[in-house]
Motif scaffolding. Structure first.
Motif, short mmCIF file in Angstrom:
data_model
loop_
_atom_site.label_atom_id
_atom_site.label_comp_id
_atom_site.label_asym_id
_atom_site.label_seq_id
_atom_site.Cartn_x
_atom_site.Cartn_y
_atom_site.Cartn_z
N GLY A 168 0.76 -1.23 0.00
CA GLY A 168 0.00 0.00 0.00
C GLY A 168 0.80 1.29 0.00
N PHE A 169 2.12 1.20 -0.23
CA PHE A 169 2.93 2.42 -0.27
C PHE A 169 2.89 3.10 -1.65
CE2 PHE A 169 4.87 0.15 3.32
CZ PHE A 169 4.87 1.15 4.28
N VAL A 170 2.59 2.33 -2.65
CA VAL A 170 2.51 2.82 -4.03
C VAL A 170 1.17 2.37 -4.61
CG1 VAL A 170 3.52 2.69 -6.34
CG2 VAL A 170 5.03 2.74 -4.34
N PRO A 171 0.45 3.24 -5.33
CA PRO A 171 0.82 4.61 -5.70
C PRO A 171 0.93 5.55 -4.50
CG PRO A 171 -1.00 3.80 -7.07
CD PRO A 171 -0.84 2.85 -5.93
N VAL A 172 1.90 6.43 -4.55
CA VAL A 172 2.10 7.41 -3.50
C VAL A 172 1.05 8.51 -3.66
CG1 VAL A 172 3.71 9.05 -2.46
CG2 VAL A 172 4.57 6.92 -3.50
N ALA A 173 0.44 8.90 -2.56
CA ALA A 173 -0.55 9.98 -2.59
C ALA A 173 0.14 11.31 -2.33
CB ALA A 173 -1.62 9.73 -1.54
N LYS B 100 -0.68 6.08 3.62
CA LYS B 100 0.63 5.54 3.97
C LYS B 100 1.75 6.56 3.79
CE LYS B 100 0.11 0.76 4.44
NZ LYS B 100 0.89 -0.24 5.16
N THR B 101 1.42 7.85 3.81
CA THR B 101 2.48 8.85 3.63
C THR B 101 3.22 9.14 4.93
OG1 THR B 101 0.82 10.59 3.93
CG2 THR B 101 1.40 10.00 1.68
N ASP B 102 2.62 8.77 6.06
CA ASP B 102 3.28 9.01 7.34
C ASP B 102 4.03 7.79 7.85
OD1 ASP B 102 2.28 11.62 7.45
OD2 ASP B 102 0.38 10.93 8.28
N GLU B 103 3.69 6.61 7.36
CA GLU B 103 4.34 5.37 7.79
C GLU B 103 5.66 5.20 7.06
OE1 GLU B 103 3.51 0.55 7.66
OE2 GLU B 103 1.83 1.96 7.47
N LEU B 104 6.71 4.86 7.78
CA LEU B 104 8.02 4.70 7.17
C LEU B 104 8.15 3.33 6.49
CD1 LEU B 104 10.44 6.23 9.84
CD2 LEU B 104 9.56 7.29 7.75
N ILE B 105 8.85 3.32 5.38
CA ILE B 105 9.18 2.08 4.67
C ILE B 105 10.47 1.55 5.27
CG2 ILE B 105 9.76 1.06 2.44
CD1 ILE B 105 8.26 3.46 1.15
N THR B 106 10.43 0.34 5.80
CA THR B 106 11.59 -0.19 6.53
C THR B 106 12.15 -1.48 5.92
OG1 THR B 106 10.12 -1.42 8.01
CG2 THR B 106 10.78 0.80 8.71
N PHE B 107 11.58 -1.95 4.82
CA PHE B 107 11.97 -3.27 4.30
C PHE B 107 12.83 -3.21 3.05
CE2 PHE B 107 7.77 -2.18 2.65
CZ PHE B 107 7.94 -2.33 1.28
N LEU B 108 13.22 -2.01 2.59
CA LEU B 108 14.05 -1.92 1.40
C LEU B 108 15.51 -2.16 1.78
CD1 LEU B 108 12.53 1.19 -0.43
CD2 LEU B 108 12.13 -1.23 -0.90
N PRO B 109 16.13 -3.21 1.28
CA PRO B 109 17.53 -3.50 1.66
C PRO B 109 18.46 -2.39 1.21
CG PRO B 109 16.85 -4.84 -0.22
CD PRO B 109 15.61 -4.16 0.28
N GLY B 110 19.42 -2.08 2.08
CA GLY B 110 20.40 -1.06 1.75
C GLY B 110 19.90 0.36 1.89
N CYS B 111 18.63 0.54 2.32
CA CYS B 111 18.04 1.88 2.44
C CYS B 111 17.61 2.13 3.88
CB CYS B 111 16.82 2.01 1.53
SG CYS B 111 17.15 1.74 -0.22
N PRO B 112 17.85 3.31 4.42
CA PRO B 112 17.36 3.63 5.75
C PRO B 112 15.84 3.77 5.73
CG PRO B 112 18.27 5.58 4.71
CD PRO B 112 18.57 4.44 3.79
N PRO B 113 15.18 3.72 6.88
CA PRO B 113 13.72 3.95 6.90
C PRO B 113 13.38 5.27 6.21
CG PRO B 113 14.47 3.15 9.03
CD PRO B 113 15.71 3.42 8.22
N MET B 114 12.33 5.24 5.40
CA MET B 114 12.02 6.41 4.58
C MET B 114 10.52 6.53 4.37
SD MET B 114 13.25 4.83 0.89
CE MET B 114 12.56 6.13 -0.11
N PRO B 115 10.01 7.77 4.23
CA PRO B 115 8.59 7.94 3.90
C PRO B 115 8.36 7.63 2.43
CG PRO B 115 9.67 10.07 3.98
CD PRO B 115 10.70 9.06 4.41
N ALA B 116 7.13 7.28 2.10
CA ALA B 116 6.80 6.98 0.70
C ALA B 116 7.03 8.17 -0.21
CB ALA B 116 5.35 6.51 0.60
#
Length: 491
Positions: free
Chosen positions: A169-174, A183-199
């Motif tokens: 549910g992070f994409v499409p980004v609103a 999901k614009t306030d929830e951080l994405i934490t599962f992308l390898p090599g990337c720090p937690p980030m907003p959508a």
């Protein structure tokens, strides 16, 4: 192996917009020097540009390894040239090539079949990431596919995990300016090599209203099926992203960039010739004007071949350049601003600035960036323009407009420290998001301030690192040769 003495023969199939077609051809130009035969499928409007790029191959034997074949993109939806893509509407700029590339698919299928019948089969397809449907063609003919990504490695990570980003549910980004939070306030934490980030830090092409979202999703869904992945970056520029992709992908991952004209790596800018056959009278007039300017005194302003701007924002941009009292080259592509009133404003601007700046419809960007008078680049952060700025050793003002340009901007500003961001946190949904006062201040900071001088010195270091990567024995050269060897294993 029975066919070991035969040269590998590959089919290259780009996405038909200038930045993508030219990057792939520059890669093919280098691959041909590894004694690989290439059939390059081009739509009609890009044929002249592709022949010019191929002609940069100095070795006659390597040049003979590249054959450009014109394939139909459907006369009813014919593409226009890079200077006449649309009437100021970015969705039209991008939707037309989507239609065209689908139309080219049938012709490419027939081309592969004919090559087989003529006893000259291809052992691999090299196709743009956006052309995800070409995986079906590769499967149909039983040949491996190499996906060619024209941008950087960090964006490759986002595209590799796009299916998961969508399923969660992070994409499409609103956009915060057009839709309630999703999901614009929830951080994405599962992308390898990337720090937690907003959508909202994901590429702009992942946003719900972006004209190429559907095509991006289609391409990403087939990304992992390719046998090889080729990326227009180099290991030293993005070591962590490259390492992540090599550990996460089943495909063999080769950073082979930057895929640019060899002139960018020739050393001093004076080594770049000015052939009247390749440069228009307007091009030559621009370069002659630059010859009259002091070293590192001119800021070059260009938004590429697709981006658009409101007439109000363009007027603020022009007033900011005027207010800065800095010499400038401003590219006013005829499709950059749709409102015809911009031309009246343009005439008044020319009278006010006199000889301190020039406004042109298109620019010979390589020659401009390599000219010693150019000391700064205000750019839309398209990846080709980004790496051209890096290779020229020119610091930048970063003003992303679409696609993955916001990601490129973040890399330039936060990680490589080669640029100052143009936009601040104001409401970017308005027709004017950046004032003339801010633009003037940024130009002065980049061109005359300590911040700009430090970036200019850093940019020269990046230029040297880039040239080393592409040179004989450098990381991109080794990856190119490793890919060529992998192709030989198929014949």
């Amino acid at each position: 192996m029975a066919g070991a003495s035969k040269k590998p023969h590959v089919l290259a199939f780009p996405f038909p917009i200038p930045g993508h077609t030219n990057s792939l051809m520059h890669f093919c130009r280098r691959l041909a020097a590894c004694d690989v035969t290439i059939t390059y499928a081009s739509n009609p409007s890009n044929m002249k540009l592709m022949h010019q790029t191929r002609d940069l191959i100095a070795d006659p034997h390597a040049k003979s390894n590249v054959r450009i074949v014109e394939v139909s993109d459907n006369p009813g939806n014919s593409m226009r040239s890079s200077n006449d893509l649309a009437k100021g509407d970015p969705s039209e700029n991008l939707e037309k090539p989507i239609v065209a590339v689908r139309a080219m698919a049938a012709s490419v299928r027939e081309l592969i079949r004919k090559l087989q019948e003529d006893g000259n089969p291809v052992c691999c397809m090299i196709t743009d990431t956006f052309n995800g449907f070409t995986q079906d063609l590769a499967d149909e003919f039983g040949i491996p596919r190499a996906v060619f990504w024209t941008s950087n490695a960090i964006s490759d990570i986002y595209h590799l995990f796009l299916p998961e980003l969508m399923s969660k549910g992070f994409v499409p980004v609103a956009s915060k300016f057009s839709l309630p939070s999703r999901k614009t306030d929830e951080l994405i934490t599962f992308l390898p090599g990337c720090p937690p980030m907003p959508a909202t830090d994901l590429p702009l092409s992942f946003y719900y209203d972006h004209p190429i979202l559907g095509m991006v999703c289609d391409g990403a869904s087939r990304f992992a099926e390719a046998r090889f992945a080729l990326c227009n970056t180099y290991e030293e520029l993005e070591p962590h992203a490259v390492a992540t992709l090599r550990s996460e992908m089943k495909s063999s991952y080769f950073p082979v960039g930057p895929c640019l004209s060899p002139a960018f790596f020739a050393g001093e800018s004076t080594a770049v010739g000015r052939s009247s056959e390749l440069l228009s009278p307007e091009d030559l007039a621009c370069l002659e004007w630059l010859d009259t300017q002091k070293e590192s005194s001119v800021i070059y302003v260009s938004f590429g071949s697709v981006a658009t701007m409101s007439v109000e924002q363009f007027q603020e941009l022009a007033r900011g350049l005027e207010r800065s009292n800095q010499p400038f080259v401003l590219v006013l592509r005829k499709t950059l601003v749709a409102d015809p009133s911009v031309h009246d404003f343009f005439e008044g601007l020319k009278q006010r600035i006199g000889k301190r700046g020039i406004v042109i419809s298109w620019a010979p960007q390589m020659h401009v960036l390599l000219h010693p008078a150019v000391g700064g680049f205000l750019t839309h952060c398209g990846w080709n323009s980004t790496v051209e700025g890096i290779c020229a050793g020119v610091p930048m003002l970063a003003w992303p407009c679409m696609a993955e340009q916001n990601v490129n901007c973040k890399e330039l500003v936060e990680h490589w420290k080669l640029a100052i961001p143009v936009q601040d946190d104001r409401d970017k949904s308005s027709t004017v998001s950046v004032s003339s006062e801010r633009i003037a201040d940024l130009v002065v900071r980049l061109m005359r301030g300590d911040e700009g001088r430090e970036m200019r010195a850093r940019a020269r270091e990046f230029r040297e690192a880039t040239a080393a990567a592409i040179a004989e024995g450098g990381s991109s050269d080794r990856n190119l040769k490793a890919f060529a060897q992998a192709l030989r294993d198929f014949v």
